[in-house]
Design a protein around this motif. Structure first.
Motif, PDB file in Angstrom:
ATOM      1  N   ARG A  12       0.297   8.888  -2.643  1.00  0.00           N
ATOM      2  CA  ARG A  12       0.920   8.613  -3.938  1.00  0.00           C
ATOM      3  C   ARG A  12       1.983   9.674  -4.195  1.00  0.00           C
ATOM      4  NH1 ARG A  12      -2.490   6.689  -9.236  1.00  0.00           N
ATOM      5  NH2 ARG A  12      -0.701   6.109 -10.539  1.00  0.00           N
ATOM      6  N   GLN A  22       4.553   5.914  -7.023  1.00  0.00           N
ATOM      7  CA  GLN A  22       4.405   4.828  -6.061  1.00  0.00           C
ATOM      8  C   GLN A  22       3.625   5.329  -4.838  1.00  0.00           C
ATOM      9  OE1 GLN A  22       6.013   1.449  -6.575  1.00  0.00           O
ATOM     10  NE2 GLN A  22       5.621   2.456  -8.531  1.00  0.00           N
ATOM     11  N   SER A  23       3.091   4.424  -4.067  1.00  0.00           N
ATOM     12  CA  SER A  23       2.371   4.816  -2.854  1.00  0.00           C
ATOM     13  C   SER A  23       3.117   4.300  -1.627  1.00  0.00           C
ATOM     14  CB  SER A  23       0.941   4.279  -2.871  1.00  0.00           C
ATOM     15  OG  SER A  23       0.924   2.868  -2.840  1.00  0.00           O
ATOM     16  N   LEU A  56       7.898   1.689  -0.324  1.00  0.00           N
ATOM     17  CA  LEU A  56       7.048   2.015  -1.462  1.00  0.00           C
ATOM     18  C   LEU A  56       6.425   0.769  -2.076  1.00  0.00           C
ATOM     19  CD1 LEU A  56       9.442   4.588  -3.160  1.00  0.00           C
ATOM     20  CD2 LEU A  56       7.457   5.114  -1.742  1.00  0.00           C
ATOM     21  N   GLN A  57       5.282   0.975  -2.694  1.00  0.00           N
ATOM     22  CA  GLN A  57       4.619  -0.099  -3.417  1.00  0.00           C
ATOM     23  C   GLN A  57       3.819   0.505  -4.565  1.00  0.00           C
ATOM     24  OE1 GLN A  57       1.795  -2.058  -0.857  1.00  0.00           O
ATOM     25  NE2 GLN A  57       0.722  -0.174  -0.333  1.00  0.00           N
ATOM     26  N   ALA A  58       3.499  -0.342  -5.538  1.00  0.00           N
ATOM     27  CA  ALA A  58       2.671   0.123  -6.639  1.00  0.00           C
ATOM     28  C   ALA A  58       1.310   0.532  -6.100  1.00  0.00           C
ATOM     29  CB  ALA A  58       2.525  -0.978  -7.686  1.00  0.00           C
ATOM     30  N   ALA A  74      -3.089  -3.476  -8.351  1.00  0.00           N
ATOM     31  CA  ALA A  74      -2.187  -2.450  -8.858  1.00  0.00           C
ATOM     32  C   ALA A  74      -1.980  -2.706 -10.347  1.00  0.00           C
ATOM     33  CB  ALA A  74      -0.857  -2.503  -8.119  1.00  0.00           C
TER      34      ALA A  74
END
Length: 213
Positions: free
Chosen positions: A102, A132-133, A149-151, A183
């Motif tokens: 994260r 973001q992770s 990146l993604q939530a 998420a």
């Protein structure tokens, strides 16, 4: 012999339109190179200021086409290719980071590069990355892109969650079990720990799901 439009005026109009479009897109300190019109081209001198605007869907900086036209009689138009260039400081990883990490502000640093070559695949604002992770591991100095990146997952399937049951008239907290990963903002099923009934709720925080009635 009637007067003809000077080729330099076409180039200047196209360059001005490209730079204006770049500024509107938030691209600062840009430059634009314009392909000169065919030397065999003979256009009647336009009695009005030239109209110049980009055609089609264009991502700047990068390549584009500008339509330069005469808005008065004789009403001609010509299309000139342009290339908009700009350098900027994009976000890169400050150190090697593992998949699922994260992102924090300390994980980021900036690197100046030519933006046009990146085709829009870059980030310049810390807020777009922090929290973001990572979808995959990244190396030190690697450029961060939206695709990397993604939530972050805030609730995980099979794990206990706090369930907020609320309506305009009441709000009750209970416990439950997540039926899927989620998420923030995701709709998932949660099983009430007492009634074993599965209801749909919205992930609102770490280990938290809100169910509205």
């Amino acid at each position: 012999m009637s007067a003809t439009q000077a080729p330099d005026t076409l180039v200047q109009a196209a360059r001005g339109a490209a730079l204006a479009a770049a500024r509107e897109a938030g691209v600062n300190n840009s430059t634009a190179s314009v392909a000169r019109p065919d030397p065999r081209l003979r256009l009647a001198d336009c009695p009005a200021p030239l109209d110049a605007r980009l055609t089609g869907q264009t991502r700047l900086p990068g390549r584009a086409v500008v339509r330069v036209s005469c808005p008065a009689a004789p009403g001609w138009s010509v299309h000139l290719p342009v290339t908009v260039q700009a350098s900027g400081a994009v976000l890169v990883a400050a150190r090697p980071l593992p998949r699922g990490h994260r992102m924090q502000a300390s994980d980021l640093r900036r690197q100046t590069t030519e933006l046009g070559a990146l085709a829009g695949q870059y980030l310049v604002d810390d807020a777009a990355a922090v929290g973001q992770s990572l979808r995959r591991s990244v190396g030190a100095g690697e450029r961060l892109t939206p695709a990397v990146l993604q939530a972050p997952v805030l609730v995980r399937r099979g794990e206990p969650v706090t369930v907020q049951l609320q309506s305009p008239a009441f709000a009750i907290r209970t416990t439950g079990k997540a039926m899927a990963n989620g998420a923030e903002g995701d709709r998932i099923g949660v099983e009430n720990a007492t009634t074993r009934r599965v209801v749909q709720g919205t992930v609102t925080g770490e280990g938290k799901v809100t169910v509205e009635f």
